[in-house]
Design a protein around this motif. Structure first.
Motif, PDB file in Angstrom:
ATOM      1  N   LYS A  72       3.584  -4.430   8.398  1.00 42.01           N
ATOM      2  CA  LYS A  72       4.425  -5.069   9.230  1.00 42.01           C
ATOM      3  C   LYS A  72       5.703  -5.684   8.715  1.00 42.01           C
ATOM      4  O   LYS A  72       6.857  -5.733   9.239  1.00 42.01           O
ATOM      5  CB  LYS A  72       3.879  -6.212  10.201  1.00 42.01           C
ATOM      6  N   THR A  73       5.573  -5.779   7.399  1.00 41.21           N
ATOM      7  CA  THR A  73       6.899  -6.091   6.791  1.00 41.21           C
ATOM      8  C   THR A  73       7.193  -5.272   5.584  1.00 41.21           C
ATOM      9  O   THR A  73       6.588  -4.344   5.013  1.00 41.21           O
ATOM     10  CB  THR A  73       6.742  -7.618   6.069  1.00 41.21           C
ATOM     11  N   VAL A  74       8.568  -5.564   4.995  1.00 39.04           N
ATOM     12  CA  VAL A  74       8.703  -4.572   3.630  1.00 39.04           C
ATOM     13  C   VAL A  74       7.736  -4.958   2.577  1.00 39.04           C
ATOM     14  O   VAL A  74       7.555  -3.934   1.919  1.00 39.04           O
ATOM     15  CB  VAL A  74      10.392  -4.955   3.312  1.00 39.04           C
ATOM     16  N   ARG A  75       7.508  -6.298   2.395  1.00 38.10           N
ATOM     17  CA  ARG A  75       6.576  -6.513   1.091  1.00 38.10           C
ATOM     18  C   ARG A  75       5.210  -5.861   1.697  1.00 38.10           C
ATOM     19  O   ARG A  75       4.368  -5.197   0.637  1.00 38.10           O
ATOM     20  CB  ARG A  75       6.177  -8.080   1.208  1.00 38.10           C
ATOM     21  N   ASP A  76       4.704  -5.731   2.758  1.00 35.27           N
ATOM     22  CA  ASP A  76       3.392  -5.057   3.256  1.00 35.27           C
ATOM     23  C   ASP A  76       3.745  -3.333   2.775  1.00 35.27           C
ATOM     24  O   ASP A  76       2.853  -2.824   2.303  1.00 35.27           O
ATOM     25  CB  ASP A  76       3.152  -5.197   4.608  1.00 35.27           C
ATOM     26  N   TYR A  77       4.941  -3.144   3.099  1.00 36.34           N
ATOM     27  CA  TYR A  77       5.298  -1.607   2.554  1.00 36.34           C
ATOM     28  C   TYR A  77       5.123  -1.373   1.092  1.00 36.34           C
ATOM     29  O   TYR A  77       4.624  -0.420   0.700  1.00 36.34           O
ATOM     30  CB  TYR A  77       6.611  -1.144   3.202  1.00 36.34           C
ATOM     31  N   VAL A  78       5.719  -2.305   0.408  1.00 33.46           N
ATOM     32  CA  VAL A  78       5.668  -2.210  -1.038  1.00 33.46           C
ATOM     33  C   VAL A  78       4.386  -2.145  -1.632  1.00 33.46           C
ATOM     34  O   VAL A  78       3.885  -1.468  -2.325  1.00 33.46           O
ATOM     35  CB  VAL A  78       6.521  -3.368  -1.851  1.00 33.46           C
TER      36      VAL A  78
END
Length: 324
Positions: A137-143
């Motif tokens: 759901k977030t860019v940190r999650d994507y990372v």
């Protein structure tokens, strides 16, 4: 910010425009867009061209000259007759990033072109499609997801060495992960593949993403603009998402070939400003998710020089060199 002059022209253009511009030129005007039809750049250009067709020139043709990551269209305008009948409409990176990312560029944005008018800005969106799990759901999650399996960490961009590409380059650098770009000829085909599940994320202007957000196949993780976009106010900026170095607010504007006479430059700048300031033009810009801008050729030239200086160190630090 829209100037007071542009706002006044928007209110009075319908009454005064035809009388003021009727004799400006009787020649056919070509506006070259270096990306495919249907993308945000193309659509915005056609909105302005329609008003110029009504009031500036008897015939205004928008020509999509695609190839070489947009350079083909730029080169066509560089080599055109400098009489005000051939213009380039382009996003910023062909003029501000390419000079740093290509070892040999066949044009010089400062020597081969005259800035005519910036008409809009549109931040970029970091968007996800059905190939990215819903729990991301977030860019940190994507990372974290990308670190788990670098082989699936692909992202779509509109061209090698452009600002959407460098969002991924900067994210990979700051997050210390591997991300692999897949370059498309335009935003529309990139989004089509993302929505079809062929690629997990795509980096596009917000204006290109807005029409697809309601359907559920596209979700925005972040935007690159300095502040949250008024069009998607619930979506954080990349800075808010933990990546303060990724602040990019691209512009779109018109250029003429070098040596275009000053009196023609002035008429073009006024004609484009007036065409952009029509009430229905402004509404169309806003509906697309574009922020209307009115800027003189002198002001526009200053922005280009500033952006060129800004992108040099970024590209150099990335170590990226675009393939010819």
């Amino acid at each position: 910010m829209i100037s007071r002059r542009a706002l006044l022209l928007g209110a009075g253009a319908a009454a005064l425009g035809a009388r003021a511009w009727a004799q400006t030129t009787q020649k056919t005007m070509r506006i070259i867009v270096p990306f495919p039809a249907g993308g945000g750049t193309d659509v915005l250009c056609r909105i302005v061209a329609e008003k110029m067709r009504e009031n500036y020139a008897p015939v205004v043709i928008v020509e999509n000259r695609v190839g070489a990551s947009g350079r083909t269209g730029v080169e066509a305008v560089k080599n055109a007759e400098a009489d005000g009948t051939t213009l380039l409409f382009t996003p910023d990176f062909l003029m501000t990033v390419y000079p740093h990312s290509f070892k040999k560029l066949s044009y010089d944005p400062l020597k081969d072109f005259i800035p005519i008018a910036m008409v809009a800005r549109s931040g970029l969106g970091f968007a996800a499609g059905p190939a990215l799990p819903a729990e991301v759901k977030t860019v940190r999650d994507y990372v974290a997801w990308a670190k788990g399996d670098p082989k699936r960490a692909f992202y779509a961009t509109t061209s090698a060495g452009g600002t959407p590409h460098f969002v991924g380059v900067m994210l990979a650098r700051d997050a210390k992960i591997e991300l692999s770009p897949v370059h498309y000829k335009g935003g529309a085909p990139a989004l089509q593949d993302m929505m079809g599940g062929q690629i997990p994320v795509s980096i596009n202007p917000i204006s290109e993403l807005l029409p697809h957000l309601q359907g559920g196949k596209v979700r925005l993780l972040a935007v690159t603009s300095p502040q949250r976009s008024k069009y998607v106010p619930d979506v954080p900026t990349m800075a808010e998402a933990g990546f303060p170095n990724i602040v990019i607010n691209p512009w779109l504007g018109f250029f003429a070939p070098a040596k275009t006479p000053p009196e023609i430059v002035k008429r073009l700048a006024n004609g484009i400003a007036d065409a952009s300031a029509f009430g229905d033009s402004q509404r169309s810009f806003i509906k697309m998710g574009m922020e209307p801008v009115a800027m003189t050729p002198v002001g526009f030239a200053a922005v280009i020089k500033e952006d060129l200086e800004r992108w040099g160190p970024i590209v150099k630090a990335s170590g990226f060199t675009a393939e010819d």
